[in-house]
Scaffold this motif. Structure first.
Motif, PDB file in Angstrom:
ATOM      1  N   ARG A 147       0.800  -1.121  -0.074  1.00 25.47           N
ATOM      2  CA  ARG A 147       0.088  -0.032   0.062  1.00 25.47           C
ATOM      3  C   ARG A 147       0.834   1.295   0.074  1.00 25.47           C
ATOM      4  O   ARG A 147       2.108   1.345   0.361  1.00 25.47           O
ATOM      5  CB  ARG A 147      -0.830  -0.157   1.395  1.00 25.47           C
ATOM      6  CG  ARG A 147      -1.819  -0.811   1.274  1.00 25.47           C
ATOM      7  CD  ARG A 147      -3.102  -0.814   0.135  1.00 25.47           C
ATOM      8  NE  ARG A 147      -4.160  -1.551   0.276  1.00 25.47           N
ATOM      9  CZ  ARG A 147      -4.245  -3.064  -0.419  1.00 25.47           C
ATOM     10  NH1 ARG A 147      -3.231  -3.263  -1.428  1.00 25.47           N
ATOM     11  NH2 ARG A 147      -5.320  -3.691  -0.598  1.00 25.47           N
ATOM     12  N   VAL A 148       0.238   2.377  -0.312  1.00 32.02           N
ATOM     13  CA  VAL A 148       0.851   3.579  -0.554  1.00 32.02           C
ATOM     14  C   VAL A 148       0.134   4.694   0.457  1.00 32.02           C
ATOM     15  O   VAL A 148      -0.991   4.902   0.237  1.00 32.02           O
ATOM     16  CB  VAL A 148       1.175   4.143  -1.904  1.00 32.02           C
ATOM     17  CG1 VAL A 148       1.817   5.381  -1.834  1.00 32.02           C
ATOM     18  CG2 VAL A 148       2.171   3.320  -2.650  1.00 32.02           C
ATOM     19  N   ILE A 149       1.045   5.382   1.166  1.00 30.78           N
ATOM     20  CA  ILE A 149       0.443   6.686   1.911  1.00 30.78           C
ATOM     21  C   ILE A 149       0.895   7.904   1.045  1.00 30.78           C
ATOM     22  O   ILE A 149       1.996   8.065   0.861  1.00 30.78           O
ATOM     23  CB  ILE A 149       0.913   6.827   3.281  1.00 30.78           C
ATOM     24  CG1 ILE A 149       0.332   5.599   4.104  1.00 30.78           C
ATOM     25  CG2 ILE A 149       0.280   7.954   4.039  1.00 30.78           C
ATOM     26  CD1 ILE A 149       0.761   5.339   5.271  1.00 30.78           C
ATOM     27  N   TYR A 150      -0.039   8.713   0.742  1.00 30.09           N
ATOM     28  CA  TYR A 150       0.360   9.935  -0.084  1.00 30.09           C
ATOM     29  C   TYR A 150       0.371  11.058   0.880  1.00 30.09           C
ATOM     30  O   TYR A 150      -0.321  11.487   1.759  1.00 30.09           O
ATOM     31  CB  TYR A 150      -0.675  10.061  -1.302  1.00 30.09           C
ATOM     32  CG  TYR A 150      -0.695   9.004  -2.003  1.00 30.09           C
ATOM     33  CD1 TYR A 150       0.094   8.828  -3.389  1.00 30.09           C
ATOM     34  CD2 TYR A 150      -1.813   8.048  -1.856  1.00 30.09           C
ATOM     35  CE1 TYR A 150      -0.009   7.933  -4.203  1.00 30.09           C
ATOM     36  CE2 TYR A 150      -1.676   7.095  -3.035  1.00 30.09           C
ATOM     37  CZ  TYR A 150      -0.762   6.859  -4.008  1.00 30.09           C
ATOM     38  OH  TYR A 150      -0.856   5.942  -4.831  1.00 30.09           O
ATOM     39  N   ILE A 151       1.502  11.924   0.631  1.00 32.46           N
ATOM     40  CA  ILE A 151       1.836  13.048   1.473  1.00 32.46           C
ATOM     41  C   ILE A 151       2.284  14.219   0.715  1.00 32.46           C
ATOM     42  O   ILE A 151       2.990  14.014  -0.066  1.00 32.46           O
ATOM     43  CB  ILE A 151       2.931  12.657   2.711  1.00 32.46           C
ATOM     44  CG1 ILE A 151       2.700  11.104   3.492  1.00 32.46           C
ATOM     45  CG2 ILE A 151       3.137  13.544   3.815  1.00 32.46           C
ATOM     46  CD1 ILE A 151       4.007  10.916   4.157  1.00 32.46           C
ATOM     47  N   SER A 152       1.744  15.353   1.146  1.00 31.56           N
ATOM     48  CA  SER A 152       1.952  16.678   0.350  1.00 31.56           C
ATOM     49  C   SER A 152       2.088  17.712   1.223  1.00 31.56           C
ATOM     50  O   SER A 152       1.472  17.681   2.233  1.00 31.56           O
ATOM     51  CB  SER A 152       0.849  16.783  -0.734  1.00 31.56           C
ATOM     52  OG  SER A 152      -0.280  17.214  -0.040  1.00 31.56           O
ATOM     53  N   ASN A 153       2.956  18.540   0.950  1.00 31.78           N
ATOM     54  CA  ASN A 153       3.446  19.826   1.682  1.00 31.78           C
ATOM     55  C   ASN A 153       3.167  20.703   0.861  1.00 31.78           C
ATOM     56  O   ASN A 153       4.182  21.226  -0.195  1.00 31.78           O
ATOM     57  CB  ASN A 153       4.886  19.539   2.287  1.00 31.78           C
ATOM     58  CG  ASN A 153       5.185  21.162   2.858  1.00 31.78           C
ATOM     59  OD1 ASN A 153       4.307  21.922   3.221  1.00 31.78           O
ATOM     60  ND2 ASN A 153       6.591  21.091   3.159  1.00 31.78           N
ATOM     61  N   THR A 154       2.306  21.593   0.836  1.00 28.89           N
ATOM     62  CA  THR A 154       1.889  22.924   0.124  1.00 28.89           C
ATOM     63  C   THR A 154       2.271  24.077   0.799  1.00 28.89           C
ATOM     64  O   THR A 154       1.844  25.322   0.319  1.00 28.89           O
ATOM     65  CB  THR A 154       0.482  23.000  -0.354  1.00 28.89           C
ATOM     66  OG1 THR A 154      -0.722  23.108   0.767  1.00 28.89           O
ATOM     67  CG2 THR A 154      -0.075  21.685  -1.037  1.00 28.89           C
ATOM     68  N   GLY A 155       2.943  23.829   1.846  1.00 28.16           N
ATOM     69  CA  GLY A 155       3.279  25.254   2.792  1.00 28.16           C
ATOM     70  C   GLY A 155       4.889  25.772   2.306  1.00 28.16           C
ATOM     71  O   GLY A 155       5.332  25.299   1.125  1.00 28.16           O
ATOM     72  N   LYS A 156       5.375  26.562   2.977  1.00 30.09           N
ATOM     73  CA  LYS A 156       6.824  27.324   2.684  1.00 30.09           C
ATOM     74  C   LYS A 156       7.736  26.684   3.576  1.00 30.09           C
ATOM     75  O   LYS A 156       8.883  27.366   3.403  1.00 30.09           O
ATOM     76  CB  LYS A 156       6.568  28.755   2.888  1.00 30.09           C
ATOM     77  CG  LYS A 156       5.670  29.356   1.828  1.00 30.09           C
ATOM     78  CD  LYS A 156       5.230  30.830   1.901  1.00 30.09           C
ATOM     79  CE  LYS A 156       4.410  31.162   0.954  1.00 30.09           C
ATOM     80  NZ  LYS A 156       4.483  32.944   0.970  1.00 30.09           N
ATOM     81  N   SER A 157       7.533  25.716   4.584  1.00 32.01           N
ATOM     82  CA  SER A 157       8.463  25.467   5.421  1.00 32.01           C
ATOM     83  C   SER A 157       8.887  23.581   5.073  1.00 32.01           C
ATOM     84  O   SER A 157       8.079  23.169   4.470  1.00 32.01           O
ATOM     85  CB  SER A 157       7.996  25.435   6.866  1.00 32.01           C
ATOM     86  OG  SER A 157       7.607  26.572   7.098  1.00 32.01           O
ATOM     87  N   THR A 158       9.999  23.262   5.629  1.00 34.62           N
ATOM     88  CA  THR A 158      10.398  22.046   5.405  1.00 34.62           C
ATOM     89  C   THR A 158      10.033  21.219   6.719  1.00 34.62           C
ATOM     90  O   THR A 158      10.430  21.679   7.837  1.00 34.62           O
ATOM     91  CB  THR A 158      11.945  22.054   5.247  1.00 34.62           C
ATOM     92  OG1 THR A 158      12.051  22.607   3.756  1.00 34.62           O
ATOM     93  CG2 THR A 158      12.605  20.496   5.262  1.00 34.62           C
TER      94      THR A 158
END
Length: 274
Positions: free
Chosen positions: A49-60
């Protein structure tokens, strides 16, 4: 070669936000999907299985991944414990290629997990665990006091629910429908007791209606969602409005556990004091 998960104690400073899907705060935006994985397979199989993670912010963001066992108390709240310690845990079946990672601004990540179903399992009983993705680089958050600051960390949980082929679907039963008074707050409550007769995880929604038998006025309370473990009991409470007039009422509870189940109805005559 896959690394078996490692479980760490993470020092979270002052504030933790636990999320099961998505948060947005001060320009920081992390989304994780899915939040529930319903798994099936034969003994000996490996499920990918795969978990999808996204960061649309400006920080790491820096995250750490670990497993926990969990169960529910009589009110449906989750109680966590170390992986592999509860009877119907599948935490030790789970592995993933990394236990920590960074998510850069605008980055999208696919996080794979592998579930190795043991050769010997109870062929009829469902199992569960929780995969936690926890931020380990908390951010400073300003307050109204210049000398006082807090650090905020975020934590996400993904439920892993496995049901074997021979699991008994069962049903959800009403065990009791009561009008009770909280002994401490003196609040008037509707108390509903339910039972899951199946060996699979179930969820649903309960709607409660009160009909004044003198005036015919109908009062609909806000519906409540529930999730219940296999072969478990649970109590669900509805608060009766304080403005409800004194009188005799017909109390009706409607339980909807999904399109493949029959709507369950329970009724009771009650007396409510203003």
């Amino acid at each position: 070669m896959l690394n078996k998960y490692s479980c760490y104690k993470i020092p979270i400073l002052l504030v933790i936000f636990l999320g099961l899907c998505h948060f947005t705060s001060n320009g920081q935006d992390i989304s994780i999907s899915p939040v529930v994985m319903r798994l099936s397979g034969k003994p000996g199989e490996i499920i990918n299985r795969v978990i999808y993670i996204s960061n649309t912010g400006k920080s790491t963001y820096e995250f750490q991944v670990n497993m926990k066992d969990w169960k529910r108390d009589s009110l449906g709240n989750k109680l966590y414990s170390d992986p592999g310690t509860l009877l119907h845990s599948n935490a030790n079946w789970v592995s993933f290629p990394e236990t920590d990672f960074k998510l850069l601004p605008a980055e999208k990540k696919e996080f794979p997990i592998y579930i190795q179903i043991p050769e010997k399992i109870d062929p009829s009983m469902s199992t569960n665990s929780m995969l936690f993705i926890t931020q380990i680089n908390p951010f400073e958050k300003s307050t109204n006091h210049k000398a006082l600051g807090i650090k905020v960390s975020y934590e996400f949980g993904v439920q892993l629910l496995y049901s074997p082929e021979k699991a008994d679907v069962g049903t959800i039963l009403y065990k009791n429908l009561e009008h009770v008074i909280d002994s401490v707050t003196k609040t008037s409550l509707v108390k509903i007791s339910i039972q899951n007769t199946g060996t699979v995880h179930k969820n649903g929604v309960i709607n409660v209606e009160l009909t004044n038998k003198q005036t015919g006025e109908e009062i609909k309370l806000d519906p409540l969602s529930f999730a219940i473990l296999p072969l478990d009991f649970q109590y669900i409470y509805f608060k009766i409005p304080t403005a409800l007039a004194t009188g005799e009422y017909l109390l009706i509870a409607l339980l909807d556990a999904g399109k493949d189940t029959e709507l369950k109805v329970a009724e009771k005559n009650i007396h409510v004091e203003d």
